[in-house]
Design a protein around this motif. Structure first.
Motif, short mmCIF file in Angstrom:
data_model
loop_
_atom_site.label_atom_id
_atom_site.label_comp_id
_atom_site.label_asym_id
_atom_site.label_seq_id
_atom_site.Cartn_x
_atom_site.Cartn_y
_atom_site.Cartn_z
N ALA A 1 39.67 49.42 54.91
CA ALA A 1 39.17 49.00 56.23
C ALA A 1 39.84 47.73 56.73
O ALA A 1 40.16 46.84 55.95
N PRO A 2 40.06 47.64 58.04
CA PRO A 2 40.59 46.40 58.61
C PRO A 2 39.50 45.35 58.73
O PRO A 2 38.31 45.65 58.71
N GLY A 3 39.93 44.10 58.89
CA GLY A 3 38.97 43.02 59.07
C GLY A 3 38.69 42.71 60.53
O GLY A 3 37.82 41.90 60.84
N GLY A 4 39.42 43.33 61.44
CA GLY A 4 39.21 43.12 62.86
C GLY A 4 40.08 44.07 63.65
O GLY A 4 40.95 44.75 63.10
N LYS A 5 39.87 44.09 64.97
CA LYS A 5 40.67 44.96 65.82
C LYS A 5 41.95 44.27 66.28
O LYS A 5 43.05 44.84 66.17
N LEU A 6 41.83 43.04 66.78
CA LEU A 6 43.00 42.34 67.32
C LEU A 6 43.11 40.90 66.82
O LEU A 6 44.20 40.39 66.64
N TRP A 7 41.99 40.22 66.60
CA TRP A 7 42.02 38.77 66.41
C TRP A 7 42.43 38.36 65.00
O TRP A 7 43.36 37.61 64.81
N HIS A 8 41.76 38.84 63.97
CA HIS A 8 42.11 38.41 62.61
C HIS A 8 42.02 39.58 61.64
O HIS A 8 41.22 40.48 61.80
N HIS A 9 42.89 39.55 60.62
CA HIS A 9 42.92 40.57 59.56
C HIS A 9 42.93 41.99 60.11
O HIS A 9 42.30 42.89 59.56
N ASN A 10 43.66 42.18 61.23
CA ASN A 10 43.70 43.49 61.90
C ASN A 10 44.79 44.35 61.26
O ASN A 10 45.82 44.63 61.88
N ARG A 11 44.53 44.78 60.06
CA ARG A 11 45.49 45.59 59.32
C ARG A 11 44.74 46.37 58.25
O ARG A 11 43.62 46.02 57.86
N ILE A 12 45.37 47.43 57.75
CA ILE A 12 44.78 48.20 56.66
C ILE A 12 44.64 47.28 55.44
O ILE A 12 45.57 46.60 55.05
N GLY A 13 43.46 47.26 54.86
CA GLY A 13 43.20 46.35 53.74
C GLY A 13 42.82 44.95 54.17
O GLY A 13 42.60 44.07 53.33
N GLY A 14 42.73 44.71 55.47
CA GLY A 14 42.39 43.38 55.96
C GLY A 14 40.99 42.94 55.58
O GLY A 14 40.74 41.75 55.37
N LEU A 15 40.07 43.88 55.49
CA LEU A 15 38.68 43.53 55.17
C LEU A 15 38.57 42.91 53.78
O LEU A 15 37.94 41.87 53.60
N ILE A 16 39.16 43.54 52.78
CA ILE A 16 39.05 42.99 51.43
C ILE A 16 39.84 41.69 51.31
O ILE A 16 39.43 40.76 50.59
N GLY A 17 40.96 41.58 52.05
CA GLY A 17 41.70 40.33 52.04
C GLY A 17 40.87 39.19 52.59
O GLY A 17 40.83 38.09 52.02
N HIS A 18 40.22 39.42 53.71
CA HIS A 18 39.34 38.42 54.32
C HIS A 18 38.17 38.10 53.40
O HIS A 18 37.81 36.93 53.22
N THR A 19 37.58 39.12 52.80
CA THR A 19 36.43 38.92 51.93
C THR A 19 36.78 38.03 50.74
O THR A 19 36.03 37.11 50.39
N VAL A 20 37.91 38.31 50.10
CA VAL A 20 38.31 37.51 48.93
C VAL A 20 38.58 36.06 49.34
O VAL A 20 38.21 35.13 48.60
N ALA A 21 39.19 35.85 50.50
CA ALA A 21 39.46 34.49 50.96
C ALA A 21 38.17 33.72 51.23
O ALA A 21 38.02 32.56 50.83
N VAL A 22 37.22 34.37 51.90
CA VAL A 22 35.92 33.73 52.16
C VAL A 22 35.20 33.47 50.85
O VAL A 22 34.58 32.42 50.66
N LEU A 23 35.30 34.40 49.93
CA LEU A 23 34.67 34.25 48.62
C LEU A 23 35.22 33.02 47.88
O LEU A 23 34.45 32.24 47.29
N ARG A 24 36.52 32.83 47.92
CA ARG A 24 37.13 31.67 47.25
C ARG A 24 36.62 30.37 47.84
O ARG A 24 36.30 29.42 47.11
N LEU A 25 36.52 30.31 49.16
CA LEU A 25 36.00 29.11 49.80
C LEU A 25 34.54 28.87 49.41
O LEU A 25 34.15 27.73 49.12
N CYS A 26 33.76 29.92 49.38
CA CYS A 26 32.34 29.79 49.04
C CYS A 26 32.14 29.36 47.59
O CYS A 26 31.20 28.64 47.27
N ARG A 27 33.02 29.79 46.70
CA ARG A 27 32.89 29.40 45.29
C ARG A 27 33.28 27.94 45.07
O ARG A 27 32.86 27.32 44.09
N MET A 28 34.09 27.40 45.96
CA MET A 28 34.48 26.00 45.86
C MET A 28 33.38 25.06 46.35
O MET A 28 33.23 23.94 45.84
#
Length: 277
Positions: free
Chosen positions: A109-136
């Motif tokens: 799944a994509p992470g967005g339509k046009l603004w951010h992470h608008n690509r195949i696999g964008g959702l998991i890429g965005h999720t992992v990045a947010v997860l790293r920030l939250c763990r810090m």
């Protein structure tokens, strides 16, 4: 448009008849010229038709794909959940992560339509990045509940699996337009928790609050605003990663020798260059 970007296009002759021959998201073959209008390139279409089997077109040419290893990213999520101290949250997360259909969709799944992470696999890429920030963040704010915040990071955008379709272009599904990813995700989490014996209602409420409030403002689509430490931290982590990815995308779309570009969504000029410091 294709995986490299988009251009506006015009059909000047017989447009009304041709309009009914095509559907949004379909792949077409066309003969056209690139013309400049007010400093912007556009496509002037001379001939256009739908595909035929002999065209031998690969759908993957039309949507950009993430460059991260989605299998490793998913395995990372599973490892982190495996280390939870909160067994109720751990069981809830595993009902998602252990589902093969969810895994398949979450990786594509994509992470967005046009603004951010608008690509195949964008959702998991965005999720992992947010997860790293939250763990810090608990290093600086130890009063925050790490397991709860990490759960929110993993689940906050799962509704995008059904909000978007992404076969030849990223667009909203009918369900996505009517309901939206925030409500879809919150409903999924509530349904899963209802099947877990003695899942604490307060824990569920606080987790649902993270999903509902992660976009921060009512005007930005969140039905409630952040009201807990974890909700504020998740919102800012989501905001940081979405903005940074959007700026990286904009950087790739403008000439290398340009630094400033006007971003309509932000309403201002942004410096996206790489100046020598």
């Amino acid at each position: 448009g294709d995986c490299r970007g988009r251009l506006f296009g015009n059909i000047w002759d017989d447009a009304e008849r041709l309009y009914h021959d095509f559907e949004t998201g379909c792949i077409v073959m066309m003969q056209a010229t690139i013309e400049s209008s007010r400093g912007t390139n556009q496509v002037s279409i001379k001939r256009i038709r739908n595909l035929v089997p002999e065209d031998d077109v690969d759908n993957r040419d039309f949507i950009e794909a993430t460059t991260i290893d989605v299998d490793k990213a998913y395995a990372k999520l599973c490892r982190i959940v495996g280390g939870f101290k909160n067994t109720h949250l751990q069981e809830l997360l595993n009902t998602f992560l252990d589902d093969p259909e969810f895994e398949k969709s979450f990786k594509r799944a994509p992470g967005g339509k046009l603004w951010h992470h608008n690509r195949i696999g964008g959702l998991i890429g965005h999720t992992v990045a947010v997860l790293r920030l939250c763990r810090m963040m608990p290093r600086f704010y130890p009063e925050a509940d790490t397991d709860l915040m990490v759960s929110g990071a993993i689940l906050h955008d799962i509704g995008k699996i059904e909000e978007y379709r992404y076969d030849t272009a990223i667009d909203y599904t009918e369900h996505g337009r009517l309901v939206g990813h925030i409500t879809i995700g919150a409903s999924w989490v509530s349904e899963k928790a209802a099947n877990i014996k003695e899942f604490p209602q307060e824990t569920l409420d606080r987790l649902i609050h993270l999903i509902l409030s992660h976009q921060g403002e009512l005007a930005h689509g969140s039905p409630v605003q952040p009201s807990t430490r974890e909700a504020f931290l998740l919102h800012f982590a989501d905001l940081i990663d979405s903005k940074m990815d959007a700026l990286s995308r904009i950087r790739r779309k403008i000439p290398d020798d340009e630094r400033w570009t006007f971003v309509k969504l932000l309403g201002r000029y942004i410096d996206v260059g790489d100046p020598k410091m």
